[in-house]
Structures are given as structure tokens and as C-alpha cells.
Design a protein around this motif. Structure first.
Motif, PDB file in Angstrom:
ATOM      1  N   GLN A  47     -44.935 -56.363   7.242  1.00  0.00           N
ATOM      2  CA  GLN A  47     -43.492 -56.824   8.027  1.00  0.00           C
ATOM      3  C   GLN A  47     -42.667 -57.528   7.137  1.00  0.00           C
ATOM      4  OE1 GLN A  47     -45.160 -58.709  11.232  1.00  0.00           O
ATOM      5  NE2 GLN A  47     -45.625 -56.851  12.336  1.00  0.00           N
ATOM      6  N   ILE A  48     -43.103 -58.480   6.372  1.00  0.00           N
ATOM      7  CA  ILE A  48     -42.341 -59.143   5.461  1.00  0.00           C
ATOM      8  C   ILE A  48     -41.676 -58.237   4.365  1.00  0.00           C
ATOM      9  CG2 ILE A  48     -42.448 -60.997   3.499  1.00  0.00           C
ATOM     10  CD1 ILE A  48     -44.377 -62.551   5.261  1.00  0.00           C
ATOM     11  N   SER A  49     -42.410 -57.451   4.008  1.00  0.00           N
ATOM     12  CA  SER A  49     -41.858 -56.365   2.765  1.00  0.00           C
ATOM     13  C   SER A  49     -40.778 -55.567   3.414  1.00  0.00           C
ATOM     14  CB  SER A  49     -43.092 -55.426   2.509  1.00  0.00           C
ATOM     15  OG  SER A  49     -42.592 -54.677   1.461  1.00  0.00           O
ATOM     16  N   ALA A  50     -40.886 -55.359   4.546  1.00  0.00           N
ATOM     17  CA  ALA A  50     -40.088 -54.291   5.291  1.00  0.00           C
ATOM     18  C   ALA A  50     -38.589 -55.170   5.388  1.00  0.00           C
ATOM     19  CB  ALA A  50     -40.600 -53.697   6.550  1.00  0.00           C
ATOM     20  N   PHE A  51     -38.804 -56.493   5.797  1.00  0.00           N
ATOM     21  CA  PHE A  51     -37.731 -57.158   6.103  1.00  0.00           C
ATOM     22  C   PHE A  51     -37.092 -57.290   4.732  1.00  0.00           C
ATOM     23  CE2 PHE A  51     -35.881 -61.316   6.345  1.00  0.00           C
ATOM     24  CZ  PHE A  51     -34.724 -61.351   7.087  1.00  0.00           C
ATOM     25  N   LEU A  52     -37.737 -57.987   3.834  1.00  0.00           N
ATOM     26  CA  LEU A  52     -37.007 -58.062   2.286  1.00  0.00           C
ATOM     27  C   LEU A  52     -36.442 -56.878   1.909  1.00  0.00           C
ATOM     28  CD1 LEU A  52     -39.819 -60.208   0.682  1.00  0.00           C
ATOM     29  CD2 LEU A  52     -37.726 -61.001   1.752  1.00  0.00           C
ATOM     30  N   ALA A  53     -37.128 -55.659   2.230  1.00  0.00           N
ATOM     31  CA  ALA A  53     -36.346 -54.578   1.658  1.00  0.00           C
ATOM     32  C   ALA A  53     -35.049 -54.360   2.466  1.00  0.00           C
ATOM     33  CB  ALA A  53     -37.354 -53.129   1.951  1.00  0.00           C
ATOM     34  N   GLU A  54     -34.965 -54.776   3.679  1.00  0.00           N
ATOM     35  CA  GLU A  54     -33.677 -54.561   4.517  1.00  0.00           C
ATOM     36  C   GLU A  54     -32.592 -55.653   4.108  1.00  0.00           C
ATOM     37  OE1 GLU A  54     -32.784 -51.639   6.293  1.00  0.00           O
ATOM     38  OE2 GLU A  54     -34.650 -50.791   5.627  1.00  0.00           O
ATOM     39  N   LEU A  55     -33.268 -56.824   3.808  1.00  0.00           N
ATOM     40  CA  LEU A  55     -32.224 -57.933   3.453  1.00  0.00           C
ATOM     41  C   LEU A  55     -30.903 -57.559   2.958  1.00  0.00           C
ATOM     42  CD1 LEU A  55     -32.298 -60.847   4.234  1.00  0.00           C
ATOM     43  CD2 LEU A  55     -33.470 -61.202   1.966  1.00  0.00           C
ATOM     44  N   PRO A  56     -30.791 -57.055   1.718  1.00  0.00           N
ATOM     45  CA  PRO A  56     -29.543 -56.669   1.241  1.00  0.00           C
ATOM     46  C   PRO A  56     -28.449 -55.920   2.303  1.00  0.00           C
ATOM     47  CG  PRO A  56     -31.295 -56.021  -0.565  1.00  0.00           C
ATOM     48  CD  PRO A  56     -32.025 -56.430   0.869  1.00  0.00           C
TER      49      PRO A  56
END
Length: 147
Positions: A47-56
Motif C-alpha cells: 500500500q505504501i509503495s502504491a501511494f509513493l508511486a502515485e505521489l508525483p
């Protein structure tokens, strides 16, 4: 014996011992397998990885949507910081001995010169008015001096 002592002994005599039935044993709660916590951590990491991938994408969308208000807030903060720094510098200069009185004398001298040069005679007041109109025209952008 008093009546309260009699009641206390009667109460103690009436208490029956607790009976425990050991023939029926209830099953204990089953423990979760050892892999369950690592599985939860893996899901949390995904979940954290998916959020960080969408952050930009989130940040870009936020800045494109709120560009003007953010710029306004940034300029207001920069103006406040500039005023604070300027006041701190002026306060530091005022704390230097003899410098504050020298600045006051310079200001009084310049004011006296300005009054003598531009405000005492009508012709020089007229000259000052024309200079102010010229400067106003340069700042506003019009070249006419009749306004």
C-alpha cells in the motif's frame, strides 16, 4: 457480642465454597500462524509503495489546480520575511553607538535642504510639481504631463 458482630459471623458461615468442574475443558483459542504478521507487513508495504508511486501525480495535479493561491501565499510569506529581516537590520544598526544620532542629523539636514531647494519659493514649487508629474507619467506609462 454486639449485633453487628453477630451479623458478620452469620454472613461468613453462609458462604458456600466454589465448585470447579474439571471434567469439561473448553478448547483454548487457537493461535494465528506465524506467517500472518509478515503477510500483514507485506500488504502494508504494498500500500505504501502504491501511494509513493502515485505521489508525483498527486503533487502535480495539486499544484496545477492551486497554482495562483499558492503563489499568493508564497509572496505574502516572502513579504513578511522581508519586512522582518529589514526591521531586524535597522534595529541592529540603531544599537550601534553614535550611528543613530548621525542618521538623525543626516535626515534633518536633507529635510532642511529639500525645504530650501523646493518649498520656499513659488517658482521652485512649480518645478517640483512638474518633476512629480514627469515621474508619475513614467511610472504609470503615459507620456502626457497634463493629468
Amino acid at each position: 457480642m454486639s449485633s453487628s458482630e453477630v451479623n458478620a459471623t452469620e454472613t461468613v458461615a453462609e458462604v458456600k465454597p466454589l465448585e470447579v468442574n474439571t471434567s469439561q475443558v473448553s478448547p483454548l483459542a487457537k493461535l494465528s500462524p506465524v506467517d500472518a504478521p509478515s503477510d500483514q507487513w507485506r500488504q502494508f508495504g504494498e500500500q505504501i509503495s502504491a501511494f509513493l508511486a502515485e505521489l508525483p501525480d498527486y503533487v502535480t495535479e495539486f499544484f496545477s489546480e492551486y497554482q495562483r493561491p499558492l503563489l499568493t501565499v508564497g509572496l505574502a510569506i516572502a513579504a513578511l520575511v522581508t519586512v522582518k529581516v529589514t526591521l531586524a537590520i535597522l534595529d541592529a544598526i540603531n544599537d550601534i553607538p553614535l550611528l543613530s544620532p548621525v542618521f538623525e542629523l543626516v535626515g534633518i539636514g536633507y529635510t532642511g535642504w529639500f525645504v530650501y531647494r523646493y518649498l520656499l519659493r513659488a517658482s521652485t514649487r512649480q518645478e517640483l510639481g512638474e518633476e512629480l508629474k514627469t515621474i508619475k507619467g513614467q511610472v504609470i506609462g503615459s507620456n502626457s504631463t497634463d493629468s
